[in-house]
Design a protein around this motif. Structure first.
Motif, PDB file in Angstrom:
ATOM      1  N   LEU A  33       0.834  -1.212   0.000  1.00 55.23           N
ATOM      2  CA  LEU A  33       0.000   0.000   0.000  1.00 55.23           C
ATOM      3  C   LEU A  33       0.867   1.260   0.000  1.00 55.23           C
ATOM      4  CD1 LEU A  33      -2.957  -1.028   2.322  1.00 55.23           C
ATOM      5  CD2 LEU A  33      -3.025  -0.622  -0.140  1.00 55.23           C
ATOM      6  N   ARG A  34       2.088   1.134   0.487  1.00 57.44           N
ATOM      7  CA  ARG A  34       3.000   2.286   0.432  1.00 57.44           C
ATOM      8  C   ARG A  34       3.633   2.415  -0.952  1.00 57.44           C
ATOM      9  NH1 ARG A  34       5.862   1.835   6.411  1.00 57.44           N
ATOM     10  NH2 ARG A  34       4.456   3.325   7.421  1.00 57.44           N
ATOM     11  N   PRO A  89       1.871   1.591  -4.275  1.00 62.91           N
ATOM     12  CA  PRO A  89       0.644   1.053  -4.881  1.00 62.91           C
ATOM     13  C   PRO A  89       0.863   0.307  -6.205  1.00 62.91           C
ATOM     14  CG  PRO A  89       0.287   3.274  -4.065  1.00 62.91           C
ATOM     15  CD  PRO A  89       1.759   3.019  -3.939  1.00 62.91           C
ATOM     16  N   TRP A 100       0.820  -3.211  -5.362  1.00 63.37           N
ATOM     17  CA  TRP A 100      -0.536  -3.707  -5.062  1.00 63.37           C
ATOM     18  C   TRP A 100      -1.232  -4.063  -6.374  1.00 63.37           C
ATOM     19  CZ3 TRP A 100      -2.930  -4.288  -0.238  1.00 63.37           C
ATOM     20  CH2 TRP A 100      -4.302  -4.549  -0.270  1.00 63.37           C
ATOM     21  N   THR A 142      -5.604  -8.360  -3.014  1.00 61.01           N
ATOM     22  CA  THR A 142      -5.255  -7.317  -3.991  1.00 61.01           C
ATOM     23  C   THR A 142      -6.147  -7.394  -5.229  1.00 61.01           C
ATOM     24  OG1 THR A 142      -3.510  -8.788  -4.771  1.00 61.01           O
ATOM     25  CG2 THR A 142      -2.839  -7.007  -3.300  1.00 61.01           C
ATOM     26  N   ARG A 151      -8.675  -0.793  -5.399  1.00 58.43           N
ATOM     27  CA  ARG A 151      -8.556   0.617  -4.997  1.00 58.43           C
ATOM     28  C   ARG A 151      -8.279   0.780  -3.501  1.00 58.43           C
ATOM     29  NH1 ARG A 151     -11.935   1.310  -9.332  1.00 58.43           N
ATOM     30  NH2 ARG A 151     -13.863   0.863  -8.213  1.00 58.43           N
ATOM     31  N   ARG A 206      -6.664   1.620  -0.004  1.00 58.79           N
ATOM     32  CA  ARG A 206      -5.637   2.607   0.384  1.00 58.79           C
ATOM     33  C   ARG A 206      -5.547   2.707   1.908  1.00 58.79           C
ATOM     34  NH1 ARG A 206     -10.138   5.587  -0.900  1.00 58.79           N
ATOM     35  NH2 ARG A 206     -10.662   7.076   0.754  1.00 58.79           N
ATOM     36  N   ASP A 221      -5.520   4.103   5.560  1.00 63.03           N
ATOM     37  CA  ASP A 221      -6.424   5.056   6.186  1.00 63.03           C
ATOM     38  C   ASP A 221      -5.922   5.279   7.619  1.00 63.03           C
ATOM     39  OD1 ASP A 221      -8.530   6.588   6.885  1.00 63.03           O
ATOM     40  OD2 ASP A 221     -10.085   5.108   6.490  1.00 63.03           O
ATOM     41  N   VAL A 228      -7.503   0.164   6.635  1.00 64.84           N
ATOM     42  CA  VAL A 228      -7.460   0.281   5.175  1.00 64.84           C
ATOM     43  C   VAL A 228      -8.890   0.491   4.666  1.00 64.84           C
ATOM     44  CG1 VAL A 228      -7.022  -1.038   3.046  1.00 64.84           C
ATOM     45  CG2 VAL A 228      -5.352  -1.083   4.897  1.00 64.84           C
TER      46      VAL A 228
END
Ligand code: HEM
Length: 418
Positions: free
Chosen positions: A277-278, A280, A283, A388, A393, A395, A397, A416
């Motif tokens: 996620l860092r 993307p 992902w 995944t 989409r 991300r 949170d 997330v």
């Protein structure tokens, strides 16, 4: 000869490693250990290695032992703790055999051989349909929520269900001992080696061990009369067939496997999710091609290893990493530092599943190489590829939060949005 200043500097580094404030990013500190080179505290009879080559050397060294009774200091520590607790009126449980992770040959070889059949790739791969179904069930619940906690809602329930199934522990009993498992994982942190005394909560950890053992003895009694197609029943059959295994050894083995099943794969899945996620593009790449899962998993084991350090004891006087180590000394191998060693890995601080040469030590090396590795890889592969693909989409949170553990470092929460 180490000077007083060097000793104070070394002690400072060790205390920082134990400090929960450094849990979110242990890698800056790891770099300081590497720059320092092998760190020696002769009075504490401790050596800490942090380069890839030194860690690898020690894991292969014939004098590297895993049985802590070979450490002079550990023996003295156990004696003094026993005395202090007895004087404080604490009734100590009778001594029990350690799990085979903490044994040397011949006991290690004997018990590992009996257990390894249950973790052979063929046996583990047969669990794949069950694992996929568990993952799909978790993903359905996440889809309904729109926002989820990576640990609580996804990374934790999967390995826990699988290890309970494998051992023959009813999943509905699991809430009775998940807290005990977390406490026992804390016992792996090197407080005694670094500071001379255990971290807070030792009594609670001992009680957790006693309670978990009592639960497992009870379950063994139930399985004796009604065996299942599980590892505990198989071990009971071995015990009943002769003098290869005792009931206390079955309990110690099950404690080890339950704790390993609860406290490791969860961190691999969580760390991989965070790394992707860092970044993307990673992902999206995995979501589009499930065949990338093994590369993501191996790179996570290097880049952000769930097991951050391994302990050994010098069974004899030995030399490693250019230093002489006296028999009975404690040796700590900082995998977190070794895995970011530029002498072994190009661009070590970059998360890059496409790197070609990858000889991480995330599952250890040698006689104690992780028995659960095929299972952890299977579970993490199924979990990460399905997550995944289903939520392209997703991300982050919020900021990740970490548990206080040093050795089995892992996320406590990560929110997330999908
Ligand atoms: C990503 C998840 C995992 C990681 C990173 C991991 C890592 C490790 C490491 C580094 C060792 C070597 C320790 C040493 O040399 O002192 C080890 C040993 C071991 N692991 Fe794992 N492990 C994982 C999952 C599991 C699972 C799921 C199980 C079983 C349920 C398991 C069972 C064991 C056992 C029994 C040993 C001891 C082997 C021996 O002493 O012969 N591990 N693991």
């Amino acid at each position: 000869m180490t000077t007083a200043t060097e000793q104070a500097e070394s002690q400072g580094l060790l205390l920082q490693l134990l400090d929960p404030a450094n849990r979110a990013d242990p890698y800056r500190l790891a770099a300081q250990f590497r720059e320092h080179g092998p760190l020696r505290l002769p009075e504490a009879r401790l050596t800490v290695f942090s380069s890839y080559r030194d860690c690898d050397d020690v894991l292969r060294h014939p004098a590297s032992a895993s049985d802590r009774s070979k450490s002079a200091l550990a023996r003295a520590e156990v004696e003094s703790q026993t005395q202090a607790l007895t004087e404080a009126g604490v009734v100590l449980p009778p001594p029990v055999p350690p799990g085979f992770l903490f044994l040397d040959p011949p006991d290690h070889t004997r018990i590992r051989k009996l257990v390894s059949k249950a973790f052979a790739p063929r046996v583990v791969n047969a669990l794949a349909p069950e694992i996929t179904a568990l993952v799909d069930g978790l993903l359905d619940q996440i889809a309904g929520k729109g926002r989820f906690d990576v640990v609580e809602d996804f990374a934790y329930p999967l390995p826990v269900a699988v290890i309970c199934r494998l051992l023959g522990v009813p999943i509905e009993d699991e809430p009775q001992f998940n807290h005990a498992s977390a406490l026992l994982a804390q016992a792996l942190d090197p407080f005694v080696a670094f500071t001379g005394s255990p971290s807070e909560g030792m009594e609670a950890r001992m009680q957790a061990g006693t309670d978990l053992r009592a639960y497992l003895h009870g379950l063994i009694e139930r399985r004796r009369s009604r065996p299942g197609d599980d590892l505990m029943s198989a071990l009971i059959a071995v015990e009943e067939s002769g003098d290869q295994l005792t009931e206390e050894e079955i309990v110690s083995t099950c404690v080890l496997l339950l704790v390993a099943g609860h406290e490791t794969t969860v961190n691999l899945i969580g760390n991989a999710i965070l790394a992707m996620l860092r970044q993307p593009s990673q992902w999206a790449a995995l979501g589009g091609d499930a065949a990338r899962a093994p590369a993501v998993i191996e790179e996570t084991l290097r880049y952000d290893p769930p097991v951050q350090l391994i302990a050994r004891f010098a069974a004899d006087d030995m030399a490693a990493g250019g230093v002489e180590i006296a028999g009975g000394d404690v040796i700590i191998l900082l995998l977190a530092a070794a895995h970011r060693d530029a002498a072994e890995f190009d661009r070590p601080d970059v998360f890059d599943p496409d790197r070609q040469v990858l000889r991480h030590l995330g599952f250890g090396r040698g006689a104690h190489y992780c028995l659960g590795a095929p299972l952890a890889r299977l579970e993490a592969g199924a979990a990460l590829s399905a997550l995944t693909a289903r939520f392209p989409r997703a991300r982050l949170d919020g900021e990740p939060q970490y548990k206080a553990n040093v050795t089995l470092r892992g996320l406590s929460t990560l929110t997330v949005t999908v």
